[in-house]
Design an enzyme around this catalytic site. Structure first.
Site, short mmCIF file in Angstrom:
data_model
loop_
_atom_site.label_atom_id
_atom_site.label_comp_id
_atom_site.label_asym_id
_atom_site.label_seq_id
_atom_site.Cartn_x
_atom_site.Cartn_y
_atom_site.Cartn_z
CB ALA A 38 -7.18 -2.51 8.76
CG ASP A 39 -6.63 -5.93 4.87
OD1 ASP A 39 -7.47 -5.31 4.22
OD2 ASP A 39 -5.41 -5.79 4.71
NE ARG B 53 2.22 -4.95 3.00
CZ ARG B 53 1.13 -4.67 3.73
NH1 ARG B 53 0.47 -5.61 4.37
NH2 ARG B 53 0.67 -3.42 3.79
CD GLU C 235 -3.59 -8.96 5.39
OE1 GLU C 235 -3.57 -7.76 5.60
OE2 GLU C 235 -3.14 -9.50 4.34
CD GLN D 261 0.41 -8.64 6.18
OE1 GLN D 261 0.96 -8.24 5.16
NE2 GLN D 261 -0.46 -7.92 6.86
CG ASP E 209 17.77 -11.22 -5.47
OD1 ASP E 209 18.03 -12.17 -4.71
OD2 ASP E 209 17.46 -11.36 -6.67
CG HIS F 179 -1.92 -1.11 1.22
ND1 HIS F 179 -2.85 -1.28 0.21
CD2 HIS F 179 -2.13 -2.12 2.10
CE1 HIS F 179 -3.59 -2.34 0.47
NE2 HIS F 179 -3.18 -2.88 1.60
#
Length: 269
Positions: A190-191, A87, A165, A163, A101, A48
């Site tokens: 939140a999700d 993330r 979610e 995660q 990498d 995000h």
């Protein structure tokens, strides 16, 4: 949570109740400042945030620079270092290998809902024969100068965080956590609350029940994200094993607002 003397780096850090920051802006300067607080890790967001691979590498390098200023050599696994974690935007092997990498200490993948997805996530972060991460002379291996050593140590050091979610992920949390090579879970409040139909209602029964199910089912550390001091206290009472204690944009907003309010109060007096 079993101890493994062969596990080092971020993989070991995640087992020791760590605390870190969230970087939502593609700024190496802010990444460096966050790392200078002696946080255990800094999560560089690309899901995000407008952060491309080049910016990720700059932020990872900035965290490493903060460690150097503190007399820490992360490549040697010294205690007290700050680990740069990326993330990724999705549980995709191309995104994962490009993030690693850059020299990141680990990766976090959103929306991991099944054991099969968790297995694919871990495989993308592992070199053959355990996985299918491509081998190359990139920054992570000092551009090939330390490739043999990095290849040998990467599986012991590079952390993987899945995660949780969705309601489906909650139901599968135990099996996801049991995937070999997965180091931790992170509940996205939140999700998850949105998927449960109680967006932002972190004291609601559906949300707290889901969190309790994840905590009870998981044999690896389970963490979450706090966006205020009150949430830090709340999540600690819930029983999470680690926390991301705030977001860079939130720190700036809170500090700016507090300064203006202080000025207004001083003017009135």
């Amino acid at each position: 949570m079993t101890d493994d003397p062969g596990v080092t780096g971020l993989r070991a850090t995640l087992r020791s109740n760590p605390a870190g920051h969230w970087l939502s802006t593609p700024s190496p300067q802010i990444a460096e400042q966050l790392a200078l607080t002696d946080a255990d890790f800094v999560v560089i967001d690309t899901e995000h945030a407008p952060t491309d691979t080049e910016s990720v590498e700059a932020c990872v390098r900035a965290v490493d620079a903060a460690n150097a200023q503190s007399g820490v050599n992360r490549s040697e696994g010294d205690a007290g270092d700050t680990a740069p974690v990326v993330r990724v935007a999705w549980n995709d092997h191309v995104r994962i290998k490009r993030a690693l990498d850059t020299g990141a200490a680990g990766v976090m993948a959103p929306q991991v809902n099944t054991p099969a997805e968790a297995e694919a996530f871990v495989a993308a972060a592992r070199y053959p024969p355990e996985g299918h991460r491509g081998v190359a002379g990139v920054r992570a291996s000092a551009y090939g100068r330390d490739l043999d050593e990095y290849y040998e140590r990467a599986h012991d050091r590079v952390g993987t965080i899945a995660q949780i979610e969705t309601e489906a992920a909650v139901a599968n949390a135990g099996d996801i956590a049991a995937v070999d090579g997965l180091d931790a879970l992170l509940v996205g409040p939140a999700d998850l609350s949105a998927d449960l139909g109680v967006f932002g209602e972190y004291d609601s029964e559906p949300f707290l029940t889901a969190v309790e199910e994840v905590l009870a089912a998981s044999e690896v550390p389970v963490g979450t994200l706090a966006t205020s001091p009150a949430e830090i206290d709340h999540w600690a009472s819930v029983g999470y094993d680690y926390q991301i204690v705030g977001v860079d944009a939130g720190y700036v907003a809170a500090g700016a607002t507090a300064a203006l309010e202080r000025y207004a109060d001083a003017e009135e007096n």
